[in-house]
Motif scaffolding. Structure first.
Motif, PDB file in Angstrom:
ATOM      1  N   ALA A 220      38.056  29.695  38.435  1.00  0.00           N
ATOM      2  CA  ALA A 220      36.929  30.219  37.660  1.00  0.00           C
ATOM      3  C   ALA A 220      35.637  30.190  38.477  1.00  0.00           C
ATOM      4  CB  ALA A 220      36.765  29.418  36.375  1.00  0.00           C
ATOM      5  N   LEU A 221      35.441  29.124  39.244  1.00  0.00           N
ATOM      6  CA  LEU A 221      34.227  29.030  40.059  1.00  0.00           C
ATOM      7  C   LEU A 221      34.201  30.078  41.160  1.00  0.00           C
ATOM      8  CD1 LEU A 221      33.815  25.151  40.345  1.00  0.00           C
ATOM      9  CD2 LEU A 221      32.295  26.751  39.158  1.00  0.00           C
ATOM     10  N   ARG A 222      35.362  30.483  41.618  1.00  0.00           N
ATOM     11  CA  ARG A 222      35.405  31.555  42.614  1.00  0.00           C
ATOM     12  C   ARG A 222      34.881  32.856  42.027  1.00  0.00           C
ATOM     13  NH1 ARG A 222      41.240  31.671  45.169  1.00  0.00           N
ATOM     14  NH2 ARG A 222      40.364  33.553  46.109  1.00  0.00           N
ATOM     15  N   VAL A 223      35.161  33.101  40.752  1.00  0.00           N
ATOM     16  CA  VAL A 223      34.623  34.306  40.113  1.00  0.00           C
ATOM     17  C   VAL A 223      33.104  34.212  40.016  1.00  0.00           C
ATOM     18  CG1 VAL A 223      34.805  35.858  38.151  1.00  0.00           C
ATOM     19  CG2 VAL A 223      36.766  34.456  38.778  1.00  0.00           C
ATOM     20  N   VAL A 224      32.601  33.043  39.665  1.00  0.00           N
ATOM     21  CA  VAL A 224      31.149  32.860  39.592  1.00  0.00           C
ATOM     22  C   VAL A 224      30.511  33.102  40.948  1.00  0.00           C
ATOM     23  CG1 VAL A 224      29.302  31.189  39.162  1.00  0.00           C
ATOM     24  CG2 VAL A 224      31.288  31.254  37.651  1.00  0.00           C
ATOM     25  N   GLN A 225      31.156  32.647  42.012  1.00  0.00           N
ATOM     26  CA  GLN A 225      30.629  32.866  43.353  1.00  0.00           C
ATOM     27  C   GLN A 225      30.636  34.345  43.714  1.00  0.00           C
ATOM     28  OE1 GLN A 225      33.180  30.378  45.708  1.00  0.00           O
ATOM     29  NE2 GLN A 225      32.044  28.502  45.249  1.00  0.00           N
ATOM     30  N   LEU A 226      31.684  35.061  43.319  1.00  0.00           N
ATOM     31  CA  LEU A 226      31.766  36.482  43.613  1.00  0.00           C
ATOM     32  C   LEU A 226      30.734  37.291  42.829  1.00  0.00           C
ATOM     33  CD1 LEU A 226      35.645  36.931  43.676  1.00  0.00           C
ATOM     34  CD2 LEU A 226      34.100  37.227  45.618  1.00  0.00           C
ATOM     35  N   GLU A 227      30.478  36.878  41.567  1.00  0.00           N
ATOM     36  CA  GLU A 227      29.542  37.608  40.709  1.00  0.00           C
ATOM     37  C   GLU A 227      28.797  36.623  39.828  1.00  0.00           C
ATOM     38  OE1 GLU A 227      27.118  39.537  39.727  1.00  0.00           O
ATOM     39  OE2 GLU A 227      28.465  41.039  40.587  1.00  0.00           O
ATOM     40  N   PRO A 228      27.677  36.057  40.328  1.00  0.00           N
ATOM     41  CA  PRO A 228      26.959  35.010  39.585  1.00  0.00           C
ATOM     42  C   PRO A 228      26.438  35.447  38.221  1.00  0.00           C
ATOM     43  CG  PRO A 228      26.264  35.061  41.889  1.00  0.00           C
ATOM     44  CD  PRO A 228      27.093  36.284  41.661  1.00  0.00           C
ATOM     45  N   THR A 229      26.203  36.757  38.005  1.00  0.00           N
ATOM     46  CA  THR A 229      25.673  37.212  36.722  1.00  0.00           C
ATOM     47  C   THR A 229      26.777  37.608  35.741  1.00  0.00           C
ATOM     48  OG1 THR A 229      25.458  39.495  37.531  1.00  0.00           O
ATOM     49  CG2 THR A 229      23.545  38.045  37.797  1.00  0.00           C
ATOM     50  N   ARG A 230      28.016  37.340  36.070  1.00  0.00           N
ATOM     51  CA  ARG A 230      29.136  37.699  35.194  1.00  0.00           C
ATOM     52  C   ARG A 230      29.325  36.593  34.153  1.00  0.00           C
ATOM     53  NH1 ARG A 230      33.571  41.248  35.677  1.00  0.00           N
ATOM     54  NH2 ARG A 230      35.526  40.521  34.758  1.00  0.00           N
ATOM     55  N   GLU A 231      28.935  36.876  32.928  1.00  0.00           N
ATOM     56  CA  GLU A 231      28.976  35.840  31.899  1.00  0.00           C
ATOM     57  C   GLU A 231      30.394  35.390  31.603  1.00  0.00           C
ATOM     58  OE1 GLU A 231      28.213  35.682  27.263  1.00  0.00           O
ATOM     59  OE2 GLU A 231      26.310  36.018  28.321  1.00  0.00           O
ATOM     60  N   SER A 232      31.350  36.300  31.657  1.00  0.00           N
ATOM     61  CA  SER A 232      32.728  35.900  31.364  1.00  0.00           C
ATOM     62  C   SER A 232      33.231  34.874  32.378  1.00  0.00           C
ATOM     63  CB  SER A 232      33.644  37.125  31.348  1.00  0.00           C
ATOM     64  OG  SER A 232      33.618  37.800  32.594  1.00  0.00           O
ATOM     65  N   ALA A 233      32.718  34.907  33.608  1.00  0.00           N
ATOM     66  CA  ALA A 233      33.103  33.912  34.603  1.00  0.00           C
ATOM     67  C   ALA A 233      32.562  32.538  34.215  1.00  0.00           C
ATOM     68  CB  ALA A 233      32.592  34.319  35.979  1.00  0.00           C
ATOM     69  N   HIS A 234      31.314  32.504  33.756  1.00  0.00           N
ATOM     70  CA  HIS A 234      30.741  31.236  33.299  1.00  0.00           C
ATOM     71  C   HIS A 234      31.499  30.712  32.077  1.00  0.00           C
ATOM     72  CE1 HIS A 234      27.184  31.210  35.949  1.00  0.00           C
ATOM     73  NE2 HIS A 234      27.234  32.531  35.834  1.00  0.00           N
ATOM     74  N   ARG A 235      31.911  31.625  31.200  1.00  0.00           N
ATOM     75  CA  ARG A 235      32.699  31.198  30.036  1.00  0.00           C
ATOM     76  C   ARG A 235      34.006  30.550  30.481  1.00  0.00           C
ATOM     77  NH1 ARG A 235      31.282  36.314  27.671  1.00  0.00           N
ATOM     78  NH2 ARG A 235      33.425  37.042  27.915  1.00  0.00           N
ATOM     79  N   ALA A 236      34.625  31.132  31.528  1.00  0.00           N
ATOM     80  CA  ALA A 236      35.877  30.568  32.022  1.00  0.00           C
ATOM     81  C   ALA A 236      35.668  29.149  32.547  1.00  0.00           C
ATOM     82  CB  ALA A 236      36.451  31.461  33.125  1.00  0.00           C
ATOM     83  N   VAL A 237      34.557  28.934  33.248  1.00  0.00           N
ATOM     84  CA  VAL A 237      34.258  27.595  33.757  1.00  0.00           C
ATOM     85  C   VAL A 237      34.025  26.627  32.594  1.00  0.00           C
ATOM     86  CG1 VAL A 237      32.609  26.208  35.082  1.00  0.00           C
ATOM     87  CG2 VAL A 237      33.311  28.472  35.920  1.00  0.00           C
ATOM     88  N   ILE A 238      33.249  27.055  31.608  1.00  0.00           N
ATOM     89  CA  ILE A 238      32.952  26.195  30.461  1.00  0.00           C
ATOM     90  C   ILE A 238      34.229  25.846  29.699  1.00  0.00           C
ATOM     91  CG2 ILE A 238      31.813  26.167  28.203  1.00  0.00           C
ATOM     92  CD1 ILE A 238      29.513  27.751  29.508  1.00  0.00           C
ATOM     93  N   ARG A 239      35.140  26.804  29.555  1.00  0.00           N
ATOM     94  CA  ARG A 239      36.389  26.525  28.839  1.00  0.00           C
ATOM     95  C   ARG A 239      37.197  25.436  29.546  1.00  0.00           C
ATOM     96  NH1 ARG A 239      36.606  32.402  28.123  1.00  0.00           N
ATOM     97  NH2 ARG A 239      36.189  32.897  25.927  1.00  0.00           N
ATOM     98  N   VAL A 240      37.183  25.453  30.878  1.00  0.00           N
ATOM     99  CA  VAL A 240      37.906  24.405  31.614  1.00  0.00           C
ATOM    100  C   VAL A 240      37.283  23.047  31.333  1.00  0.00           C
ATOM    101  CG1 VAL A 240      38.625  23.561  33.870  1.00  0.00           C
ATOM    102  CG2 VAL A 240      38.555  26.030  33.451  1.00  0.00           C
TER     103      VAL A 240
END
Length: 254
Positions: free
Chosen positions: A188-208
């Motif tokens: 999930a953090l790799r997605v945040v790194q690829l696209e920091p403004t992608r809210e669904s990526a932050h949601r994935a991190v929070i779910r973990v």
């Protein structure tokens, strides 16, 4: 059949070798490269562009190809460039492009983008995809044809970027279901790194974090998302993201 060369074009040296049946490998991630085993085939830029176009579009009519590749010149000039490009590809002695009504890559050409995209779609479509963390879409890939800025390249580059982001988020979610929280968080953090403004990526991190019971980490990730969205886009996190943290009851203003 490849179009015959004009009388003004130099004679072909040897022509295609019927015994050359090795599969060709076309790499578009990280830059254009066409090879056969250890041998790298050097192609002129126009030949590279045609081969890349067919690799990404699967097939195209002659009219489509000339309109996409040479929109700045007349139809007659563009058609001439296409004939020259096909002739130069034929001179390599290998079957790279087939011209049977429509232009298409030869069956003996393996394309890295196609292999990767098939794996990504299989991962998205099949919940039982084997060993998801090691699936091709999770592996790092270079940018598609870096340095190429044609509209058709930019559109395909964005499509593949989105496909990778969705595949990574899907893998993260499945890892959470399997209780593999460290792998899920890393993905999930790799997605945040690829696209920091992608809210669904932050949601994935929070779910973990929530699955592990790390409420403080979940709130910190929410704050990080809020900061980057306000700074980069001038917006606040959506209600969907806030809903994840309802049990945590973040302070007012978040």
């Amino acid at each position: 059949m490849v179009e015959s060369r004009s009388a003004t074009e130099p004679a072909t040296e040897g022509g295609p070798s019927p015994g050359r049946s090795e599969r060709l490998q076309l790499r578009l991630f990280g830059g254009f490269e066409l090879s056969c085993g250890p041998e790298r085939l050097a192609l002129p830029l126009n030949s590279q562009r045609l081969v890349a176009l067919l690799a990404l579009r699967v097939a195209a009519t002659r009219g489509q190809a000339v309109g996409i590749l040479w929109p700045e010149v007349s139809e007659q000039q563009a058609s001439g460039r296409l004939r020259t490009t096909l002739w130069r590809l034929q001179r390599t002695g290998r079957t790279i492009v087939e011209c049977r009504g429509r232009l298409a890559l030869a069956a003996g050409v393996d394309v890295d983008v196609s292999t990767w995209a098939r794996a990504a779609r299989r991962l998205l479509d099949d919940p039982d995809a084997a060993d998801a963390p090691r699936a091709a879409p999770v592996e790092p890939v270079g940018d598609l044809l870096p340095g190429w800025y044609e509209d058709w390249v930019l559109a395909e580059r964005e499509r593949l970027r989105q496909l990778q982001l969705h595949a990574l988020e899907t893998v993260s979610g499945r890892l959470v279901e399997e209780g593999r929280y460290a792998d899920a968080l890393d993905t999930a953090l790799r997605v945040v790194q690829l696209e920091p403004t992608r809210e669904s990526a932050h949601r994935a991190v929070i779910r973990v974090h929530l699955a592990e019971g790390n409420l403080g980490e979940a709130v910190r990730q929410f704050d990080a998302c809020r900061v980057v969205l306000r700074r980069e886009l001038g917006v606040d996190p959506s209600p969907l993201l806030r809903t994840l943290l309802d049990p945590v009851d973040p302070p007012a203003g978040r």
